[in-house]
Write a protein that holds these residues in place. Structure first.
Motif, PDB file in Angstrom:
ATOM      1  N   ILE B  20     -38.618 -31.442  41.714  1.00  0.00           N
ATOM      2  CA  ILE B  20     -39.229 -32.341  42.696  1.00  0.00           C
ATOM      3  C   ILE B  20     -38.411 -33.634  42.798  1.00  0.00           C
ATOM      4  CG2 ILE B  20     -41.348 -33.500  43.385  1.00  0.00           C
ATOM      5  CD1 ILE B  20     -41.699 -30.516  43.181  1.00  0.00           C
ATOM      6  N   SER B  40     -45.684 -37.889  52.474  1.00  0.00           N
ATOM      7  CA  SER B  40     -46.607 -37.025  51.736  1.00  0.00           C
ATOM      8  C   SER B  40     -45.862 -35.848  51.126  1.00  0.00           C
ATOM      9  CB  SER B  40     -47.685 -36.529  52.694  1.00  0.00           C
ATOM     10  OG  SER B  40     -48.557 -35.678  52.007  1.00  0.00           O
ATOM     11  N   GLY B  41     -46.175 -35.552  49.878  1.00  0.00           N
ATOM     12  CA  GLY B  41     -45.564 -34.402  49.217  1.00  0.00           C
ATOM     13  C   GLY B  41     -44.178 -34.648  48.673  1.00  0.00           C
ATOM     14  N   GLY B  43     -43.462 -36.372  46.014  1.00  0.00           N
ATOM     15  CA  GLY B  43     -43.434 -36.431  44.553  1.00  0.00           C
ATOM     16  C   GLY B  43     -43.895 -37.745  43.956  1.00  0.00           C
ATOM     17  N   SER B  45     -47.099 -38.721  43.269  1.00  0.00           N
ATOM     18  CA  SER B  45     -48.073 -38.462  42.204  1.00  0.00           C
ATOM     19  C   SER B  45     -47.376 -37.812  41.015  1.00  0.00           C
ATOM     20  CB  SER B  45     -49.190 -37.551  42.704  1.00  0.00           C
ATOM     21  OG  SER B  45     -49.877 -38.162  43.763  1.00  0.00           O
ATOM     22  N   THR B  46     -46.418 -36.957  41.307  1.00  0.00           N
ATOM     23  CA  THR B  46     -45.669 -36.303  40.229  1.00  0.00           C
ATOM     24  C   THR B  46     -44.940 -37.349  39.389  1.00  0.00           C
ATOM     25  OG1 THR B  46     -45.359 -34.433  41.705  1.00  0.00           O
ATOM     26  CG2 THR B  46     -43.936 -34.549  39.769  1.00  0.00           C
ATOM     27  N   HIS B 200     -49.568 -46.094  50.867  1.00  0.00           N
ATOM     28  CA  HIS B 200     -48.980 -45.909  52.196  1.00  0.00           C
ATOM     29  C   HIS B 200     -49.350 -47.050  53.120  1.00  0.00           C
ATOM     30  CE1 HIS B 200     -47.948 -41.831  51.324  1.00  0.00           C
ATOM     31  NE2 HIS B 200     -49.182 -41.509  51.067  1.00  0.00           N
TER      32      HIS B 200
END
Ligand SMILES: Nc1ncnc2c1ncn2[C@@H]1O[C@H](COP(=O)(O)OP(=O)(O)OP(=O)(O)O)[C@@H](O)[C@H]1O
Ligand SMILES: [Mg+2]
Lengths: 355, 257
Positions: B20, B40-41, B43, B45-46, B200
């Protein structure tokens, strides 16, 4: 921190943190609380420290002297915080109130069950008219998990029960010289009563609980709401396949456990020196078709009950993770209770019609 | 020069074989409000889960206050864990406890405060996020935005030095969201709490962020790092400017404020 009891003056140190606050909290709750607080030295203060200051100033009514503006700023958002209400007390209610509450609870539960049965019946009838509406793949999957995967445990329970009954009854019956009648006892007890009941209890423990947990988790995660707003009836989507699977699987599982149970009894009798053919002839003469049918009819009803109750408890799940646990427990307990109750009703009916 | 509170060195984040983020390095300075941005997506949160030690890096390391949470012994780990509080993207409140109990839980475990003091601290934390009247409610009995605020209150329970917030203002109305920004700034100024925020909301980024990094899903790395207003005006990367001007990246340039 230093508290001068005579003048009622509390002098704070440079830091005021949880460890110290825990030791000195009695100052704000007790009778002898400070009237004046010298906070000139105070520089750092954590949440517990703020709570301490707030209680000194608010409920205890002390004057805070020399508080630094940074710390005063931290305290400002709580100016309008109301005082903590007293610890909620569990006031014990009279027995009458308890009985009333319990009655209302039982009535509400009964109502929910009747509603569920009604709704299920109408959905099931609609599905009978249009078999396309049933989700057959789901049904087969559930049937496999509830049936095939239960073969070992259901088989073991019955087989051992058959053996135990044979052992227990062989000795008293031998005293009368009628030990061949052990076959009658084991076969009739298993076919008419124990086989269906044990299978249903195993099903309740394995599958009823699983249904409740599965549907309960969906409920908690708002997945049921999602189904409803997509126009998919949860009754048709979730409940019908499971109940149908229960209806189909339970009799088969019951016949299988009956066979293994009688086999267990036979094994013991052969160990005691009876030839197989003698036992077989005794079995054929002892058991009528009505005995076999009694067990199977019961098991059909039990299957529907256990699967239905599992789904109902799942759908009744409240909020939070612990609610799923509650539903699962309720599913198993209600199932076992219903199995025994319905069995008693069957016993009365079969007695009345002399079956 | 004080040492940074969080150091990320050559971090590669992966779920199994799916990489990621690749070779990411940055610092979070003591007492700053640090914002992680990105589509969004990509990474975010990762990355945050790596910072707080929920996921271990495929390569590289993450140091919090000089300690590596992945190689720490049990005792060291406990000390490290008490240095930060986390608000998860989904709230992750305990459903069988009231909001107040959610906040007092950590205090019960880690301090010797008497019950009355714990309850008062909990109510003060809840008051900070405007929920003092709901302390007896269960998470399922309050709205989604209120759950978010309660989760922030819970993260603050032990007054950690670093607060990680995953999308704190998503789902909040502009007024509450502005109140939250004020809260962040006040905690930051008065208590010196360091914030690491995934966000965001452009308005709140401008209001609170000292520094931002922007992640990119395609290059699996950081495409921009700096002060938000500066990035908006001077960043050479069109995607970064598009983000700050809220428009699709391939839209014709010009004509924006
Ligand atoms: N548990 C997981 N296993 C495998 N892949 C995952 C897992 N969690 C996330 N991913 C993948 O990692 C990528 C980054 O996810 P992440 O949750 O970090 O995104 P994000 O930047 O926080 O997005 P958002 O702003 O939507 O929250 C996504 O492509 C996602 O598919
Ligand atoms: Mg995320």
């Amino acid at each position: 921190m230093e508290f001068n009891r005579k003048t009622g003056c509390l002098t704070l140190d440079e830091t005021l943190e949880a460890a110290e606050v825990s030791r000195r909290w009695s100052l704000v709750g007790g009778g002898k609380s400070p009237r004046e607080v010298n906070a000139a030295a105070l520089r750092t203060c954590d949440g517990a420290g703020l709570a301490f200051l707030w209680s000194l100033r608010g409920p205890a009514g002390a004057r805070l002297d020399g508080l630094r503006p940074e710390i005063a700023a931290l305290l400002r958002p709580f100016d309008s915080l109301p005082e903590c209400p007293a610890e909620p007390v569990e006031h014990d209610r009279s027995l009458l109130v308890h009985i009333g509450h319990a009655t209302v609870q039982i009535l509400a539960d009964t109502r929910a069950q009747i509603e569920f049965i009604g709704e299920f019946t109408s959905t099931a009838l609609a599905c009978c008219a249009k078999p396309r509406l049933v989700r057959w793949t789901d049904m087969w999957l559930v049937a496999q998990r509830a049936g095939v995967d239960a073969l070992v445990v259901a088989g073991m329970v019955s087989f051992l029960t058959g053996m135990i009954m044979a052992f227990q009854s062989a000795i008293p019956l031998r005293q009368f010289g009628v030990d061949i009648f052990v076959v009658n006892l084991v076969a009739l007890a298993l076919l008419r009563e124990l086989g269906p009941i044990m299978t249903a209890v195993v099903l309740a423990g394995r599958s009823g609980s699983a249904f409740a947990a599965e549907i309960g988790t969906m409920k908690v995660n708002q997945e049921i709401d999602a189904l409803v707003t997509m126009g998919i009836d949860p009754m048709r989507f979730l409940v019908v396949p499971r109940v149908l699977a229960g209806f189909l699987v339970t009799p088969v599982l019951t016949i299988y456990s009956n066979a293994l149970g009688v086999g267990g009894g036979f094994l013991v009798m052969m160990g005691l020196g009876f030839p197989f053919m003698a036992l077989w002839n005794q079995l054929v003469s002892a058991v009528a078709m009505s005995d076999v049918m009694t067990g199977i009819i019961k098991s059909l009803v039990f299957g529907v009950l256990v699967a239905g109750v599992g789904c109902l408890r799942g759908l009744q799940t409240g909020a939070g993770a612990s609610a799923v646990g509650v539903s699962t427990t309720r599913a198993v307990v209600s199932s076992i209770f219903l199995i025994v109750t319905v069995d008693a009703v069957f016993a009365a009916i079969f007695y009345a019609i002399q079956w | 020069m004080v040492s940074p509170i969080i150091e990320v060195r050559n971090l590669t984040a992966a779920y199994g074989d799916a990489v990621i983020l690749e070779n990411v390095s940055f610092d979070v300075r003591r007492g700053e409000v640090f914002v992680i941005l990105g589509g969004s997506g990509c990474g975010k949160s990762t990355l945050m889960k790596h910072l707080i030690g929920l996921l271990s890096p495929a390569r590289g390391k993450v140091l919090i206050d000089g300690g590596d949470i992945h190689t720490a012994t049990r005792a060291e780990r406990e000390v490290l864990l008490k240095k930060f509080g986390v608000m998860y993207q989904g709230g992750a409140l305990f459903g069988s406890m009231t909001l107040e109990e959610n906040v007092t839980l950590a205090m019960e475990e880690f301090t010797r405060l008497p019950p009355a003091a714990r309850r008062l601290v909990a109510r003060m934390k809840l008051a900070l996020v405007g929920l003092e009247r709901f302390s007896e409610h269960f998470p399922s009995e309050v709205s989604g935005g209120m759950q978010k605020r309660a989760a922030i209150a819970r993260a603050m329970a032990l007054d950690p030095a670093v607060l990680f917030l995953d999308e704190p203002s998503a789902g909040l109305d502009p007024v509450t969201s502005a109140g939250l920004d004020e809260l962040i700034l006040s905690l930051n100024k008065n208590l010196g709490v360091t914030f690491v925020i995934v966000s965001h909301e452009l308005a709140s980024i401008y209001a609170v962020a000292d520094r931002v990094i922007m992640l990119d899903g395609k290059t699996k790395g950081i495409i921009a790092e700096g002060v938000p207003a500066d990035l908006r005006d001077n960043c050479p990367d069109p995607f970064v400017r598009a983000f700050f001007y809220r428009r699709a990246p391939d839209a014709p340039s010009g004509g924006m404020p």
